[in-house]
Design a protein around this motif. Structure first.
Motif, PDB file in Angstrom:
ATOM      1  N   ARG A   1      21.359  -7.227 -20.341  1.00 22.96           N
ATOM      2  CA  ARG A   1      20.606  -8.023 -19.375  1.00 22.96           C
ATOM      3  C   ARG A   1      19.383  -7.226 -18.912  1.00 22.96           C
ATOM      4  N   VAL A   2      18.259  -7.586 -19.503  1.00 24.37           N
ATOM      5  CA  VAL A   2      17.002  -6.890 -19.187  1.00 24.37           C
ATOM      6  C   VAL A   2      16.488  -7.357 -17.823  1.00 24.37           C
ATOM      7  N   GLY A   3      16.212  -6.434 -16.926  1.00 24.66           N
ATOM      8  CA  GLY A   3      15.679  -6.736 -15.597  1.00 24.66           C
ATOM      9  C   GLY A   3      16.616  -6.323 -14.484  1.00 24.66           C
ATOM     10  N   THR A   4      17.895  -6.189 -14.802  1.00 24.06           N
ATOM     11  CA  THR A   4      18.861  -5.839 -13.773  1.00 24.06           C
ATOM     12  C   THR A   4      18.608  -4.436 -13.220  1.00 24.06           C
ATOM     13  N   ILE A   5      18.379  -3.494 -14.142  1.00 20.97           N
ATOM     14  CA  ILE A   5      18.128  -2.106 -13.712  1.00 20.97           C
ATOM     15  C   ILE A   5      16.829  -2.035 -12.903  1.00 20.97           C
ATOM     16  N   SER A   6      15.801  -2.757 -13.364  1.00 22.80           N
ATOM     17  CA  SER A   6      14.510  -2.749 -12.660  1.00 22.80           C
ATOM     18  C   SER A   6      14.646  -3.285 -11.244  1.00 22.80           C
ATOM     19  N   MET A   7      15.427  -4.355 -11.106  1.00 25.76           N
ATOM     20  CA  MET A   7      15.630  -4.922  -9.782  1.00 25.76           C
ATOM     21  C   MET A   7      16.371  -3.938  -8.886  1.00 25.76           C
ATOM     22  N   GLY A   8      17.378  -3.279  -9.439  1.00 21.12           N
ATOM     23  CA  GLY A   8      18.127  -2.292  -8.653  1.00 21.12           C
ATOM     24  C   GLY A   8      17.237  -1.144  -8.209  1.00 21.12           C
ATOM     25  N   VAL A   9      16.424  -0.641  -9.140  1.00 15.15           N
ATOM     26  CA  VAL A   9      15.510   0.449  -8.783  1.00 15.15           C
ATOM     27  C   VAL A   9      14.494  -0.018  -7.738  1.00 15.15           C
TER      28      VAL A   9
END
Length: 307
Positions: free
Chosen positions: A5-13
């Motif tokens: 799931r691309v975007g999950t890590i970015s949102m968390g950061v």
């Protein structure tokens, strides 16, 4: 098959970074806008790195790449906000916002003017400028000006008008003293209308003749014990305050409205031009013997206040 799931890590950061920024700004009292301007580009770097990372590893593994649209939209929203802040800063609007938030509106005293009319002066010619003005006759030989004006100022900054030359021109030529009120500097800001509210009072010696160019502004006249003639032209509303012992004849010409004590005006109506339907009024108002004349010409309204 594994799903990325691309975007999950970015949102968390993004959430962690935003929380850190808010915490630091609260603890250190640093400018939040300055921190956001330097921090937000990292979000695009993280999101781009996350997409490249998943694309690269999805080729080696049996996996399926899925984009987390909600997370990407959240990151994009923060990024768009950052871009908007950069544009506002580069255009100078951010400085306007900061100035508007930190500024306050004050009523400030005008730099005073108080000088003797001078030997040989027989009349005063006044250009009232764009602001309402009160004019009084005085018993001494001094010409005085005082009043207030409104301005929006930043903390720890000086007033806009520091000396009388900033709003006033005074010059003597022969037997005449010329006085002109200048237009004040225009303040351009988010909370400013572009105009300034100035209220001034001019006191001139009673023995001097006075000629006023009203510039379509409102005037308040207090001639008191007049010892010479006054004239006003091209004004807006003229209010004349008389005393019981006033010895003045008011001669109004080409005026739209005449007001005052009932039956005190001797009026005649005249057409502005023979081909025009516009009707104006001429009027005479006498107190005492009327030895001194106040002539009012081409004015919208003349209102006499008489005890």
């Amino acid at each position: 098959m594994r799903t990325w799931r691309v975007g999950t890590i970015s949102m968390g950061v993004s959430l962690v970074g935003l929380g850190v920024v808010l915490l630091v700004s609260q603890i250190t009292e640093m400018n939040l806008t300055t921190i956001l301007l330097s921090w937000w580009p990292l979000l695009f770097i993280i999101l781009g790195a996350e997409i490249l990372f998943y694309i690269y590893f999805s080729r080696k593994e049996s996996s399926f790449v899925k984009y987390d649209l909600l997370s990407i939209l959240f990151v994009g929203l923060i990024g768009t906000t950052g871009i908007a802040l950069v544009l506002l800063t580069s255009s100078g609007l951010m400085d306007q916002v900061r100035a508007a938030v930190k500024s306050e509106e004050k009523t400030v005293d005008l730099p005073g003017f108080n000088e003797k009319a001078g030997k040989g002066i027989q009349r005063v010619v006044l250009d009232s400028g764009s602001y309402p003005l009160t004019i009084e006759s005085g018993a001494d030989e001094k010409v005085s000006i005082f009043g207030t004006y409104d301005e929006r100022v930043m903390e720890d900054t000086s007033s806009l008008l520091k000396k009388r030359e900033d709003y006033l021109m005074v010059e003597r030529i022969g037997d005449t003293l010329y006085i002109r009120f200048k237009d004040l500097p225009i303040q351009n800001g988010l909370l400013d209308s572009g105009t300034m509210n100035l209220k001034a009072t001019l006191i001139i010696p009673a023995e001097l003749a006075l000629e006023i160019d009203g510039q379509n502004t409102d005037l308040v006249l207090k001639p008191r014990q007049l010892m010479n003639d006054w004239s006003v032209k091209d004004s807006g509303n003229v209010s004349v305050f008389l005393q019981n012992d006033s010895d003045i004849k008011i001669d109004a010409r080409g005026v739209e409205e005449l007001e005052g004590p009932e039956k005190s005006w001797k009026m005649t109506e005249v057409k502005e031009k023979e081909t025009s339907d516009i009707v104006k009024k001429n009027g005479i108002f006498n107190t005492g013997k009327g030895n001194h004349i106040l002539t009012v010409t081409d004015t919208f309204n003349v209102k006499v206040h008489y005890p």
